[in-house]
Design a protein around this motif. Sequence first.
Motif, PDB file in Angstrom:
ATOM      1  N   TYR A  32      48.781  47.846  18.849  1.00  0.00           N
ATOM      2  CA  TYR A  32      49.938  48.580  19.356  1.00  0.00           C
ATOM      3  C   TYR A  32      49.681  49.111  20.769  1.00  0.00           C
ATOM      4  CZ  TYR A  32      53.800  51.981  19.359  1.00  0.00           C
ATOM      5  OH  TYR A  32      54.935  52.698  19.658  1.00  0.00           O
ATOM      6  N   ALA A  33      48.550  49.785  20.943  1.00  0.00           N
ATOM      7  CA  ALA A  33      48.261  50.459  22.209  1.00  0.00           C
ATOM      8  C   ALA A  33      48.028  49.475  23.354  1.00  0.00           C
ATOM      9  CB  ALA A  33      47.040  51.363  22.044  1.00  0.00           C
ATOM     10  N   ASP A  34      47.282  48.400  23.097  1.00  0.00           N
ATOM     11  CA  ASP A  34      47.042  47.410  24.147  1.00  0.00           C
ATOM     12  C   ASP A  34      48.352  46.781  24.613  1.00  0.00           C
ATOM     13  OD1 ASP A  34      44.358  47.895  23.955  1.00  0.00           O
ATOM     14  OD2 ASP A  34      43.848  46.012  22.958  1.00  0.00           O
ATOM     15  N   TYR A  35      49.225  46.496  23.662  1.00  0.00           N
ATOM     16  CA  TYR A  35      50.484  45.844  24.014  1.00  0.00           C
ATOM     17  C   TYR A  35      51.404  46.781  24.793  1.00  0.00           C
ATOM     18  CZ  TYR A  35      54.672  42.958  23.644  1.00  0.00           C
ATOM     19  OH  TYR A  35      55.782  42.205  23.939  1.00  0.00           O
ATOM     20  N   LYS A  64      56.416  48.662  26.428  1.00  0.00           N
ATOM     21  CA  LYS A  64      57.316  48.746  25.276  1.00  0.00           C
ATOM     22  C   LYS A  64      56.505  48.395  24.031  1.00  0.00           C
ATOM     23  CE  LYS A  64      58.981  43.974  25.704  1.00  0.00           C
ATOM     24  NZ  LYS A  64      60.181  43.095  25.841  1.00  0.00           N
ATOM     25  N   PRO A  65      56.893  48.925  22.877  1.00  0.00           N
ATOM     26  CA  PRO A  65      56.111  48.659  21.665  1.00  0.00           C
ATOM     27  C   PRO A  65      56.328  47.250  21.129  1.00  0.00           C
ATOM     28  CG  PRO A  65      58.002  50.019  21.139  1.00  0.00           C
ATOM     29  CD  PRO A  65      57.975  49.893  22.643  1.00  0.00           C
ATOM     30  N   LEU A  66      55.323  46.729  20.448  1.00  0.00           N
ATOM     31  CA  LEU A  66      55.411  45.415  19.823  1.00  0.00           C
ATOM     32  C   LEU A  66      55.960  45.515  18.406  1.00  0.00           C
ATOM     33  CD1 LEU A  66      54.792  42.373  19.862  1.00  0.00           C
ATOM     34  CD2 LEU A  66      52.469  42.914  19.116  1.00  0.00           C
ATOM     35  N   PHE A  67      55.712  46.647  17.753  1.00  0.00           N
ATOM     36  CA  PHE A  67      56.203  46.860  16.392  1.00  0.00           C
ATOM     37  C   PHE A  67      56.398  48.354  16.168  1.00  0.00           C
ATOM     38  CE2 PHE A  67      51.572  46.323  16.382  1.00  0.00           C
ATOM     39  CZ  PHE A  67      51.120  47.490  15.766  1.00  0.00           C
ATOM     40  N   LYS A  68      57.090  48.698  15.104  1.00  0.00           N
ATOM     41  CA  LYS A  68      57.338  50.094  14.774  1.00  0.00           C
ATOM     42  C   LYS A  68      56.084  50.708  14.172  1.00  0.00           C
ATOM     43  CE  LYS A  68      62.156  49.107  13.538  1.00  0.00           C
ATOM     44  NZ  LYS A  68      63.135  49.080  12.416  1.00  0.00           N
ATOM     45  N   ALA A  69      55.688  51.869  14.680  1.00  0.00           N
ATOM     46  CA  ALA A  69      54.505  52.555  14.144  1.00  0.00           C
ATOM     47  C   ALA A  69      54.527  54.005  14.582  1.00  0.00           C
ATOM     48  CB  ALA A  69      53.226  51.872  14.637  1.00  0.00           C
ATOM     49  N   GLU A  70      53.888  54.841  13.785  1.00  0.00           N
ATOM     50  CA  GLU A  70      53.688  56.242  14.128  1.00  0.00           C
ATOM     51  C   GLU A  70      52.236  56.593  13.819  1.00  0.00           C
ATOM     52  OE1 GLU A  70      56.367  58.984  12.309  1.00  0.00           O
ATOM     53  OE2 GLU A  70      58.000  58.522  13.702  1.00  0.00           O
ATOM     54  N   GLU A 100      53.892  58.080  24.996  1.00  0.00           N
ATOM     55  CA  GLU A 100      53.552  58.642  26.305  1.00  0.00           C
ATOM     56  C   GLU A 100      52.050  58.968  26.369  1.00  0.00           C
ATOM     57  OE1 GLU A 100      56.169  59.555  24.450  1.00  0.00           O
ATOM     58  OE2 GLU A 100      57.686  58.614  25.737  1.00  0.00           O
ATOM     59  N   ASP A 101      51.499  59.495  25.280  1.00  0.00           N
ATOM     60  CA  ASP A 101      50.059  59.760  25.229  1.00  0.00           C
ATOM     61  C   ASP A 101      49.265  58.478  25.431  1.00  0.00           C
ATOM     62  OD1 ASP A 101      50.411  62.513  24.638  1.00  0.00           O
ATOM     63  OD2 ASP A 101      50.618  62.067  22.496  1.00  0.00           O
ATOM     64  N   ILE A 102      49.696  57.436  24.759  1.00  0.00           N
ATOM     65  CA  ILE A 102      48.983  56.156  24.847  1.00  0.00           C
ATOM     66  C   ILE A 102      49.072  55.584  26.264  1.00  0.00           C
ATOM     67  CG2 ILE A 102      48.959  53.771  24.021  1.00  0.00           C
ATOM     68  CD1 ILE A 102      49.955  54.842  21.304  1.00  0.00           C
ATOM     69  N   LEU A 103      50.268  55.598  26.827  1.00  0.00           N
ATOM     70  CA  LEU A 103      50.439  55.055  28.180  1.00  0.00           C
ATOM     71  C   LEU A 103      49.609  55.819  29.209  1.00  0.00           C
ATOM     72  CD1 LEU A 103      54.280  54.384  28.110  1.00  0.00           C
ATOM     73  CD2 LEU A 103      52.488  52.662  28.363  1.00  0.00           C
ATOM     74  N   LYS A 104      49.431  57.098  28.974  1.00  0.00           N
ATOM     75  CA  LYS A 104      48.723  57.937  29.948  1.00  0.00           C
ATOM     76  C   LYS A 104      47.212  57.875  29.789  1.00  0.00           C
ATOM     77  CE  LYS A 104      49.005  62.587  31.958  1.00  0.00           C
ATOM     78  NZ  LYS A 104      49.684  63.902  31.882  1.00  0.00           N
ATOM     79  N   TYR A 105      46.720  57.751  28.551  1.00  0.00           N
ATOM     80  CA  TYR A 105      45.276  57.924  28.315  1.00  0.00           C
ATOM     81  C   TYR A 105      44.583  56.733  27.658  1.00  0.00           C
ATOM     82  CZ  TYR A 105      46.636  62.832  29.012  1.00  0.00           C
ATOM     83  OH  TYR A 105      47.145  64.004  29.520  1.00  0.00           O
TER      84      TYR A 105
END
Length: 236
Positions: free
Chosen positions: A119-122, A128-134, A223-228
């Motif tokens: 998820y994070a790499d993509y 944009k996300p590749l699949f739905k996840a939380e 946003e956390d993933i994109l930033k860090y």
Amino acid sequence: MVFHLIAISKQTDNSIGYVFSSDKLSLIKEDLKELRSCTRMAHIDNYSIHTITTDSHDYKSIIQYDSYFKDTQFTLSKEDFIKQLEAQLFPTSKEVASYIAKKFHLGTFALMKTIYYLYADYIEAHKKPLFKAEFQAWDEGPVEKSVWVLKKHHISNLKNADDVRIKQIGDFNILAYIDQFVEKNGAYLESVKFSEDNPTHRLGTPWSVVRQSEVRNALITDEDILKYHYKEKIPV
């Protein structure tokens, strides 16, 4: 006599449909041609076509004619229908995990890490996300709770569930993406379970930033993933 063009999808529990009605068969044919053109451009084919005739333009007459359409949520807009079809085709973390569980032998820890990194790499690369996840910031790292519950307590359900192969994501080959990641990194992710080398636990990662919150198992946002995310890259 009124002709009704009906496009319907029952791929999920919620049946959705598009309807175009006219007393001219030529307009029905034109609308069908336009609908197929639009869905072809969007790489969508998860629907079926029906044509019926009733004595009314009201779409409710369709339901009166055939109870098969009773629980369908109809729209008169092709654009809205296509958006709903696209949403049906968007994969979920459960479907990704089910595919992995069927093909590979990963422990719970490595599966959680794999789902997270896919998820994070993509999302870092494509914004944009590749699949739905939380993902939640658990002690062990980022965890997709719904997948964790299935892996820990209902593994047979996870393996028997529909997986990501029932979905399509445009021209992107999600199966190759998953396979290549697991084959390259699966063993490494298994090895860092009790290690200080756990990459998601480095200082400044999305997990470590969110863990500073007083909220237990707080959500790791996109946003956390994109930033860090750059802080938690897997060693090459």
